[in-house]
Scaffold this active site. Structure first.
Site, short mmCIF file in Angstrom:
data_model
loop_
_atom_site.label_atom_id
_atom_site.label_comp_id
_atom_site.label_asym_id
_atom_site.label_seq_id
_atom_site.Cartn_x
_atom_site.Cartn_y
_atom_site.Cartn_z
N CYS A 1 -11.06 -10.15 21.63
CA CYS A 1 -10.25 -9.18 20.98
C CYS A 1 -9.08 -8.99 21.40
O CYS A 1 -8.34 -8.13 21.08
CB CYS A 1 -11.05 -8.21 20.25
SG CYS A 1 -11.83 -7.25 21.56
N ASP B 1 -18.28 -12.27 24.82
CA ASP B 1 -17.74 -12.09 23.72
C ASP B 1 -17.42 -10.37 23.83
O ASP B 1 -18.19 -9.54 23.29
CB ASP B 1 -18.38 -12.03 22.43
CG ASP B 1 -17.66 -11.37 21.14
OD1 ASP B 1 -16.61 -11.05 21.32
OD2 ASP B 1 -18.26 -11.14 20.16
N GLU C 1 -26.88 -7.79 26.98
CA GLU C 1 -26.08 -6.93 26.12
C GLU C 1 -26.54 -5.46 26.84
O GLU C 1 -27.78 -5.28 27.39
CB GLU C 1 -26.45 -6.98 24.67
CG GLU C 1 -26.34 -5.77 24.07
CD GLU C 1 -24.78 -5.60 23.80
OE1 GLU C 1 -23.97 -6.17 23.42
OE2 GLU C 1 -24.58 -4.28 23.94
N CYS D 1 1.08 -1.10 -0.06
CA CYS D 1 -0.20 -0.02 -0.08
C CYS D 1 0.72 1.31 -0.11
O CYS D 1 1.75 1.23 0.90
CB CYS D 1 -0.98 0.07 1.34
SG CYS D 1 -1.73 1.60 1.61
N CYS E 1 -2.35 0.57 9.24
CA CYS E 1 -1.42 -0.79 9.10
C CYS E 1 -0.32 -0.67 9.78
O CYS E 1 0.47 0.34 9.45
CB CYS E 1 -1.61 -1.56 7.68
SG CYS E 1 -2.93 -1.66 7.01
N CYS F 1 0.25 6.32 7.28
CA CYS F 1 -1.08 5.75 7.57
C CYS F 1 -0.89 5.10 8.78
O CYS F 1 -0.26 3.88 8.70
CB CYS F 1 -1.88 5.22 6.55
SG CYS F 1 -3.31 4.67 7.03
N CYS G 1 -8.23 2.29 0.49
CA CYS G 1 -7.60 1.47 1.42
C CYS G 1 -8.04 0.07 0.96
O CYS G 1 -9.26 -0.39 0.63
CB CYS G 1 -8.55 1.52 2.64
SG CYS G 1 -7.97 0.37 3.96
N GLN H 1 -18.73 -8.11 13.58
CA GLN H 1 -17.52 -8.47 13.29
C GLN H 1 -16.74 -7.95 12.19
O GLN H 1 -17.63 -7.65 11.23
CB GLN H 1 -17.32 -10.17 13.20
CG GLN H 1 -18.04 -10.76 14.64
CD GLN H 1 -17.14 -10.61 15.64
OE1 GLN H 1 -16.16 -10.33 15.63
NE2 GLN H 1 -17.82 -10.91 16.99
C1 SAM Z 1 -17.30 -7.40 20.71
S1 SAM Z 1 -18.74 -6.87 20.58
C2 SAM Z 1 -19.41 -8.33 20.52
C3 SAM Z 1 -20.88 -8.54 20.12
C4 SAM Z 1 -21.52 -9.88 19.55
N1 SAM Z 1 -21.17 -11.01 20.12
C5 SAM Z 1 -21.19 -10.16 18.06
O1 SAM Z 1 -20.20 -11.01 17.74
O2 SAM Z 1 -21.80 -9.20 17.06
C6 SAM Z 1 -19.07 -6.49 22.33
C7 SAM Z 1 -20.34 -6.20 22.74
O3 SAM Z 1 -20.32 -5.83 24.19
C8 SAM Z 1 -21.24 -4.80 24.43
N2 SAM Z 1 -20.93 -4.25 25.81
C9 SAM Z 1 -20.06 -3.32 26.12
N3 SAM Z 1 -19.77 -3.02 27.30
C10 SAM Z 1 -20.99 -3.91 27.78
C11 SAM Z 1 -21.22 -4.01 29.21
N4 SAM Z 1 -20.89 -3.22 30.21
N5 SAM Z 1 -22.31 -4.83 29.46
C12 SAM Z 1 -22.89 -5.42 28.48
N6 SAM Z 1 -22.54 -5.69 27.07
C13 SAM Z 1 -21.43 -4.68 26.86
C14 SAM Z 1 -20.98 -4.08 23.27
O4 SAM Z 1 -22.34 -3.15 23.13
C15 SAM Z 1 -21.05 -4.94 22.04
O5 SAM Z 1 -21.91 -5.33 21.38
#
Ligand code: SAM
Length: 558
Positions: free
Chosen positions: A464, A438, A390, A98, A107, A104, A182, A338
């Site tokens: 992550c 997650d 959530e 790139c 990356c 930038c 990009c 994602q």
């Molecule tokens: C990495 S994302 C994963 C979302 C989902 N599992 C997906 O794969 O699409 C993390 C999620 O955690 C939620 N989140 C962040 N802080 C939070 C909290 N304190 N309590 C509950 N959910 C939370 C975010 O809104 C987001 O939707």
């Protein structure tokens, strides 16, 4: 990209004891030039060599390189240095594909041969697991990222005296690098860069409808802050952040841009504001205070919350829908997705591998940090009863609509909940046959501490951030959960960020030795919802504790 620059300090687990120090080796001082032979690549993508017995971290240097570097800081356990000149290139160094690579900040490793880069990235997961007592865990080959796969991005938007700028911030700087293309992005997002720049430029030149006959000409290029774009199956979903609310002409201009660029949906939102400390109407702070209300997230104690206003949809030309695990869902504007379709498929595949037969037999599975239902919908589609927890109300609304649209309402129970402040108790979790979590980069400590005592036999974690993942995994391991396998996933190509999916099983010995905790207690509790039924529905039993957080909305997701 944005993900590549955030949280620099948060996860520098290898950086303890790095206070500045007056005396360097042999009197080395900031500004001194040293020659360094690079022998390894650190977890942040810096080349590591040695000077006078101390590790030297040189940005942009690769293993095998010999470089001339300027010392930036001499710290107790390391020297930080800035690359000045490549004396001899190492064997893994390649021409970055790139033209923006370097300035930038999107990356950081395009100058490394792809094969070596992938080996390094998977190695980050292997190393951190080994260092934290999981050396025996089976680690699958990494799901690789490819150019042209990234389906969501956040551009910085700026205006200089001469032009509109659309791009990404320089590494470690607020300066924005203007880009035409990009190569990480799916083609439709890549093509939007130029269209967005022309739209901003036209606004400045009075050519856009927004400028016609409007003395204040709103928004001008200087009013644009950033843009969040996601390529959905229905077309691009774009959210622009503006310094001021658009007037009627501004809204018309945004709608006209959606038409010209054939967007599915366009929304705008104001710049985020720092959240005030939650203050009680009675003068107290926090939980009992005036901000208490329906769960929508909100500032978390001790965090650094920026309140993001909900995006306001200007025009929805088509549904901005995606398919998740066989179910159609239209996430809210700028909602979490994602980063790549391939990554999402791999993660769903992993989760289904863990819970597939449990789902088919109608087991009850908790999806924590559920977003708009990436895992919840797939699991429910397969037959599971799912409790989806959530904090983001709009994401849960989207999940509710998607479940209804797919005829899965009776299998999905929505739990609006701030899981960091009010994690469900071990007792509440004890009704589950399985749980997937997650979380954002900060991890899921509060939830995991309860899970560890719950006796839930099967747990999947998506992360992550390997640093917070191992912290949480150790809590589970100490409670008798075996980390069975891990799958690294590269959704952030050429960055230092790696994701992973992990499967934990409660060791039968630990399960039987469990004395009246969590699950066992719940089974003995005459008021507990029977297993296999929908908690909160038939029994009226909703997990105890406040399901509501302070009003407002704090974002802290990856
Ligand atoms: C990495 S994302 C994963 C979302 C989902 N599992 C997906 O794969 O699409 C993390 C999620 O955690 C939620 N989140 C962040 N802080 C939070 C909290 N304190 N309590 C509950 N959910 C939370 C975010 O809104 C987001 O939707």
């Amino acid at each position: 990209m944005d993900e590549d620059r955030d949280d620099e300090a948060e996860d520098r687990e290898d950086e303890t004891g790095s206070d500045d120090d007056d005396g360097g080796p042999a009197g080395l001082r900031a500004g001194d030039e040293i020659e360094v032979e690079i022998t390894a690549l650190g977890s942040h993508g810096d080349g590591i060599g040695e000077h006078d017995g101390r590790p030297v971290f040189v940005s942009h240097a690769l293993p095998g390189d010999r470089v001339l570097a300027a010392v930036d800081a001499v710290e107790r356990d390391r020297i930080r240095a800035r690359w000045l000149e490549l004396i001899t290139p190492g064997p893994v160094r390649v021409e970055p594909p790139c033209p923006y690579f370097g300035p930038c900040g999107g990356c950081s490793l395009q100058h490394m041969a792809l094969h070596d880069y992938r080996g390094w990235k998977r190695g980050l997961v292997v190393d951190i697991l080994a260092r934290n007592g999981f050396a025996d865990t089976v680690i699958a080959p990494m799901i690789p990222g490819e150019p042209g796969e990234r389906r969501r991005t956040a551009w910085k938007l700026r205006a200089t005296a001469r032009k509109a700028v659309v791009g990404y911030a320089e590494a470690g700087s607020r300066h924005v690098v203007d880009v035409e293309h990009c190569m990480l992005l799916v083609p439709e997002l890549d093509a939007l860069i130029g269209k967005l720049r022309r739209f901003m430029t036209a606004a400045g030149e009075g050519e856009a409808p927004m400028a016609a006959g409007d003395a204040d000409r709103y928004p001008t290029p200087a009013d644009f802050r950033d843009a969040h774009a996601e390529a959905t199956d229905g077309g691009i979903d774009l959210v622009v952040t503006l310094a001021r609310a658009p007037d009627g002409a501004g809204l018309q201009a945004l709608a006209a841009f959606a038409e010209t660029a054939d967007l599915a949906r366009i929304s705008w939102r104001p710049e985020p504001e720092a959240a005030p400390e939650p203050v009680s109407s009675r003068g107290g702070k926090g939980r009992g205070g005036a901000r208490r209300g329906p769960a929508r997230g909100g500032p978390r104690a001790g965090s650094n919350p920026m309140i993001m206003a909900e995006p306001q949809v200007v025009v929805r030309r088509r549904p901005a829908f995606v398919h998740r695990g066989g179910v159609q869902v239209e996430p809210p504007p700028a909602g979490f997705a994602q980063a790549t379709h391939a990554g999402e498929e791999a993660l769903i595949g992993f989760v289904m591998g863990v819970f597939g037969s449990l789902a088919e037999s109608g087991g009850t599975i908790g999806d924590f940090y559920a977003g708009s239902g990436t895992f919840a919908l797939a699991l429910a589609h397969r037959g599971a009863k799912v409790i989806a927890a959530e904090v983001e109300g709009p994401a849960l609304d989207a999940l509710t609509r998607a479940a209804a649209g797919a005829g899965l309402s009776d299998r999905v129970t929505i739990e609006p909940r701030d899981l960091m402040r009010w994690a469900p108790s071990a007792r509440e979790l004890g009704v589950l046959d399985g749980a997937v979590f997650d979380p954002p980069r900060a991890g899921a400590r509060a939830l995991v501490e309860e899970l560890a005592r719950s006796g839930v036999p099967l747990v999947a974690a998506i992360s992550c951030n390997p640093v917070t993942f191992v912290r949480d995994a150790r809590i589970l391991a100490a409670a008798g959960y075996r980390l069975v396998r891990v799958m690294p996933v590269d959704q952030f190509l050429w960055s230092r960020h790696v994701e992973l999916a992990a499967e934990f099983r409660l060791d039968p010995a630990a399960a039987s030795a469990r004395i009246q905790t969590g699950r066992d207690r719940v089974r003995d509790d005459p008021h507990a919802p029977p297993r296999g039924r929908r908690p909160g529905a038939a029994s009226g039993n909703r997990p105890a504790g406040p399901a509501s957080g302070p009003a407002g909305k704090a974002r802290g997701t990856r």
